[in-house]
Design an enzyme around this catalytic site. Structure first.
Site, PDB file in Angstrom:
ATOM      1  N   HIS A  17      14.740  44.669  61.595  1.00  0.00           N
ATOM      2  CA  HIS A  17      13.285  44.489  61.548  1.00  0.00           C
ATOM      3  C   HIS A  17      12.607  45.749  61.010  1.00  0.00           C
ATOM      4  CE1 HIS A  17      12.618  40.728  64.106  1.00  0.00           C
ATOM      5  NE2 HIS A  17      13.913  40.839  63.947  1.00  0.00           N
ATOM      6  N   ASP A 112       5.036  43.374  63.625  1.00  0.00           N
ATOM      7  CA  ASP A 112       6.193  42.482  63.545  1.00  0.00           C
ATOM      8  C   ASP A 112       5.795  41.142  64.155  1.00  0.00           C
ATOM      9  OD1 ASP A 112       8.735  41.230  63.967  1.00  0.00           O
ATOM     10  OD2 ASP A 112       9.671  43.217  63.977  1.00  0.00           O
ATOM     11  N   GLN A 334      25.667  50.040  52.167  1.00  0.00           N
ATOM     12  CA  GLN A 334      25.773  48.663  51.656  1.00  0.00           C
ATOM     13  C   GLN A 334      25.110  48.443  50.291  1.00  0.00           C
ATOM     14  OE1 GLN A 334      26.195  45.276  54.221  1.00  0.00           O
ATOM     15  NE2 GLN A 334      24.264  44.451  53.492  1.00  0.00           N
ATOM     16  N   TRP A 352      19.221  37.953  57.070  1.00  0.00           N
ATOM     17  CA  TRP A 352      18.270  37.823  55.965  1.00  0.00           C
ATOM     18  C   TRP A 352      18.252  39.058  55.062  1.00  0.00           C
ATOM     19  CZ3 TRP A 352      16.672  34.468  52.914  1.00  0.00           C
ATOM     20  CH2 TRP A 352      15.489  34.583  52.160  1.00  0.00           C
ATOM     21  N   SER A 354      20.745  41.205  54.461  1.00  0.00           N
ATOM     22  CA  SER A 354      21.969  41.201  53.643  1.00  0.00           C
ATOM     23  C   SER A 354      21.889  40.145  52.541  1.00  0.00           C
ATOM     24  CB  SER A 354      23.202  40.926  54.520  1.00  0.00           C
ATOM     25  OG  SER A 354      23.473  42.044  55.327  1.00  0.00           O
ATOM     26  N   GLU A 357      19.631  41.373  49.833  1.00  0.00           N
ATOM     27  CA  GLU A 357      20.282  42.452  49.078  1.00  0.00           C
ATOM     28  C   GLU A 357      21.259  41.874  48.059  1.00  0.00           C
ATOM     29  OE1 GLU A 357      21.944  44.979  52.108  1.00  0.00           O
ATOM     30  OE2 GLU A 357      19.966  45.544  52.847  1.00  0.00           O
TER      31      GLU A 357
END
Length: 455
Positions: A17, A112, A334, A352, A354, A357
């Site tokens: 988040h 958030d 990553q 979400w 990943s 990306e």
């Protein structure tokens, strides 16, 4: 140039988040306003490192969430969420009060979306509030329908579920909290409550981009002031307009950058499977074993992220037997791995961040969703964006080594794999276009900042 506008941003304190909300904050700050990122005490040490990497574009402040006064190992999820809301709502109110009498009084609180009570605090203190949704619009739409009781008695009977502007969904494509309402009642309440008061907000920010979720966004935008601002990943991997924006800045684990990059440099283009299941997922011992042998039997090179807490689940002789083909690290950079020419596919839990990306960097996917929104993301990866395959589980809920090997080969070697790669490259272009100058996400951010400046 700093305008007189001060925007406050507060995220729920988990990495998945905080990172997109930090990226959004950097984009906002690049348009002129002063942006203050409010973190809570549980994350303050990690955020201190972020402060150094985010440069001077953001201001960081910390308020207490009460975590320093409890034993978090024994605290239940229910107690944790209750404490967080109680303590943070009090401290956030005091913090905004102080800010209001400062040189830069805030105009708006971007919060958030899982903290809907933050909107009430902002309004009470006379400033505006806007939720930031860290999951896909498709998943948000499902939760919205669930809150309104659209599904009647969950779990839904029948082979498929039909919702406006969505592909036909089976039970296994729904977010896990919806199919299995008893496992995590506190988390189900958390995701449904995002929609308790969102209609009162003048902006709803979503970490996605228009073309990626065109249908569901059209449906949402006809009802609410939805603004896409994604993909919220560092600029240097997309439009390269924010020069110092090379990383998220928040890493709860230290990545082994050198080992990963040097190893990848020795591999051919598109020859490596990158496997990582995020910062939270913990796989059972049997699943780890099947995964290990599935990777080995695929006969491809692989880079596998196995967090230190999970290492003991690896088969005893696995590292020795795969030393020629594989590299196992406890954490990886990553974005750099996915951006590397050697990355051929990404085996992922489909969180979400990943997923975005991989789409933004043009890497096809092998999906092994675990829980929460990941199952829905996997459905879109396979059937809507057509950039990957989803591993089928056996009757015990295990992804077997045979199934894993077959799915890897389909993406890495098959005809369909070539098609997926082509589609991935197209999404990569569209993601870049969205955040680049004049793109849909960029325009939304520019417009928001302009409206605030004149309010």
């Amino acid at each position: 140039m700093e305008s007189g506008t001060n925007i406050l941003v507060i995220a729920y304190p988990v990495q998945g988040h905080i990172n997109p909300m930090l990226q959004f904050s950097k984009r906002l700050a690049s348009k002129g306003p002063r942006v203050t990122f409010v973190s809570t005490s549980i994350m303050s040490k990690s955020i201190l490192q972020t402060e150094q990497t985010a440069g001077s574009s953001l201001n960081f402040e910390t308020i207490s969430d009460g975590s320093e006064d409890v034993d978090r190992k024994t605290e239940s999820i229910d107690a944790q969420l209750e404490r967080f809301e109680l303590v943070v709502s009090q401290n956030l109110e005091k913090f905004i009060e102080r800010q209001k009498s400062s040189k830069h009084p805030p105009k708006i609180l971007v919060y958030d979306s899982v903290l809907p009570w933050a909107l009430n605090i902002a309004r009470k203190l006379g400033i505006d509030g806007a939720p930031f949704f860290t999951q896909s619009c498709a998943v948000n739409a499902i939760y919205y329908h669930a809150l309104r009781g659209t599904f009647g008695q969950i779990p839904v009977e029948g082979p498929s579920i039909s919702l406006p502007s969505m592909p036909s969904l089976s039970i296994s494509d729904m977010p896990s909290f919806i199919c299995d309402t008893h496992s995590y009642p506190a988390l189900l309440k958390l995701v449904l409550n995002q929609f308790s008061n969102f209609q009162e907000a003048n902006w709803l920010f979503c970490n996605t981009f228009d073309k990626l979720e065109h249908e569901v966004l059209t449906w949402m935008a006809s009802r609410w002031p939805v603004k896409t601002i994604g993909p919220a990943i560092p600029s240097m991997y997309l439009d390269k307009r924010l020069e110092d924006d090379k990383e998220y800045g928040l890493n709860l684990f230290k990545p082994d950058v050198d080992a990963c990059m040097k190893w990848l440099d020795t591999k051919e283009t598109g020859s490596v499977i990158y496997a990582s299941f995020g910062s939270l997922a913990a796989l059972g011992e049997e699943q780890m074993e099947e995964l290990a042998w599935g990777l080995k039997n695929s006969n491809c090179y692989f880079l596998w992220v196995v967090r230190e807490s999970e290492e003991k689940k690896l088969p005893s002789n696995f590292l020795q037997e795969t030393a020629e083909k594989g590299l196992v690290v406890s954490w990886s950079p990553q974005l750099d791995v996915l951006a590397h020419r050697a990355a051929g596919c990404f085996m992922t839990h489909c969180g979400w961040n990943s997923t975005l990306e991989a789409l933004s960097l043009g890497v096809p996917l092998v999906a092994i969703p675990q829980w929460t929104d990941q199952t829905t993301n996997a459905k879109f990866i396979v059937d809507v964006w057509k950039v990957g395959v989803r591993i089928k589980l056996d009757e015990k809920g295990i992804a077997t080594k045979e199934e894993i090997e077959m799915c890897i080969k389909e993406v890495m070697e098959g005809e369909r794999g070539k098609e997926m790669k082509k589609n991935s490259m197209r999404w990569k272009e569209l993601a870049k276009e969205a955040v680049d100058e004049g793109g849909s996400s960029d325009k939304n951010i520019v417009e928001f900042v302009a409206k605030l400046a004149h309010s």
